[in-house]
Design a protein around this motif. Sequence first.
Motif, PDB file in Angstrom:
ATOM      1  N   UNK A 108       0.697  -1.188  -0.009  1.00 20.70           N
ATOM      2  CA  UNK A 108       0.014  -0.164  -0.098  1.00 20.70           C
ATOM      3  C   UNK A 108       0.963   1.255  -0.181  1.00 20.70           C
ATOM      4  N   UNK A 109       1.957   1.457   0.729  1.00 22.46           N
ATOM      5  CA  UNK A 109       2.858   2.327   0.672  1.00 22.46           C
ATOM      6  C   UNK A 109       3.537   2.704  -0.462  1.00 22.46           C
ATOM      7  N   UNK A 110       4.016   1.583  -1.191  1.00 19.48           N
ATOM      8  CA  UNK A 110       4.404   1.594  -2.608  1.00 19.48           C
ATOM      9  C   UNK A 110       3.415   2.177  -3.457  1.00 19.48           C
ATOM     10  N   UNK A 111       2.129   1.692  -3.515  1.00 15.13           N
ATOM     11  CA  UNK A 111       1.095   2.432  -4.197  1.00 15.13           C
ATOM     12  C   UNK A 111       1.034   3.880  -4.217  1.00 15.13           C
ATOM     13  N   UNK A 112       0.853   4.290  -2.759  1.00 15.37           N
ATOM     14  CA  UNK A 112       0.923   5.752  -2.470  1.00 15.37           C
ATOM     15  C   UNK A 112       2.093   6.632  -2.990  1.00 15.37           C
ATOM     16  N   UNK A 113       3.246   6.106  -3.110  1.00 14.43           N
ATOM     17  CA  UNK A 113       4.438   6.593  -3.296  1.00 14.43           C
ATOM     18  C   UNK A 113       4.601   6.553  -4.836  1.00 14.43           C
ATOM     19  N   UNK A 114       3.855   5.631  -5.311  1.00 15.13           N
ATOM     20  CA  UNK A 114       4.153   5.333  -6.834  1.00 15.13           C
ATOM     21  C   UNK A 114       5.336   4.679  -7.139  1.00 15.13           C
ATOM     22  N   UNK A 115       5.824   3.880  -6.279  1.00 10.57           N
ATOM     23  CA  UNK A 115       6.878   2.850  -6.600  1.00 10.57           C
ATOM     24  C   UNK A 115       6.639   1.758  -7.343  1.00 10.57           C
ATOM     25  N   UNK A 116       7.461   1.307  -8.185  1.00 11.54           N
ATOM     26  CA  UNK A 116       7.267   0.409  -9.326  1.00 11.54           C
ATOM     27  C   UNK A 116       7.317  -0.988  -8.368  1.00 11.54           C
ATOM     28  N   UNK A 117       6.477  -1.682  -8.695  1.00 18.59           N
ATOM     29  CA  UNK A 117       6.599  -3.162  -8.351  1.00 18.59           C
ATOM     30  C   UNK A 117       7.749  -4.055  -9.087  1.00 18.59           C
ATOM     31  N   UNK A 118       7.738  -3.913 -10.300  1.00 17.41           N
ATOM     32  CA  UNK A 118       8.725  -4.395 -11.368  1.00 17.41           C
ATOM     33  C   UNK A 118       9.300  -3.778 -11.884  1.00 17.41           C
ATOM     34  N   UNK A 119      10.245  -4.165 -12.431  1.00 18.98           N
ATOM     35  CA  UNK A 119      11.285  -3.285 -13.386  1.00 18.98           C
ATOM     36  C   UNK A 119      12.527  -4.093 -13.510  1.00 18.98           C
TER      37      UNK A 119
END
Length: 304
Positions: free
Chosen positions: A56-67
């Motif tokens: 949830x924190x990654x989604x709020x920050x716009x951090x990519x899950x994959x790359x």
Amino acid sequence: MIAARKSLDGLSAGLMLILCACWGMQQVAIKIAAPGVGTILQTGVRSLIAALLVAALMLLRGTAFFGRDATLWPGVAAGLLFALEFLCVAVGLNHTTASHMVVFLYTAPIFTVLGLHWLVPGEHLRLGQWLGILIAFGGIGLAFSAGFEEHGSTSTLIGDGLGILAGVLWAATTILIRRSSLSEAAPTKTLLYQLGVSALVVLPLAAAMGQFGAVSMTPVIWASMVFQSVVVTFASYLAWFWILRRYLASRVSVFSFLTPLFGVGFGVLLLNETVGVRFATGAALVLGGIVLVNVKRSPQPVPV
């Protein structure tokens, strides 16, 4: 690219004190919740809850899950090491006391500095710092020697051995992170790998052992699970990775020698454990050893 990891400063030292207090409380919290929730199930549930919070924190920050950052396989490996570490803790706590477990788990700094000394440029320790490690470890041994004499049963030795193995696995995780692409990955991404893999490994194991069918919740057990999941496994681990990206890992890891002292302190308050002069002397040696290890010197650049 060259990045400089610093020695401990006031901010990192204060943050490490808070983290050590949380980690010291964790083993006591597991013991408190054990009558109502199996220790392996506790491990899986807190990993799952914390993984969802990190996602949830990654989604709020716009951090990519994959790359295309080459973190997938190191991340999976770190997750497996993390899962194995806490399985050792969970099983070990069924055979030994929380005080024993926290002592043996926090032999991890010894294994960490040994591995970093040989494997990571810029992490070499001076003679005085090695002396500090020995003094701190000796202090822990002295502080708990009376307890070891009182509980030297075969069952306790099994639990103690699993605690040491957990410490080795923790050290291996720290070294893997420093030596792989995870060292420059976002802390949230590194933590998500560990928590996600841990939940996938541990929850089916807990189900196979029938621990889902033996759950009995009370307000105290709820509080324990929230503390383990949100405070320790989510917030404190994020802070830990943030520190690892900015400070020399060998200095930070040795600072965690304070954790067993916090653990026993909480044991006195919550589990009615007793301590004496031997413990106080050991505590003084631990603090003295940490001071020696963390004597400031000019930070050296670390190739990453």
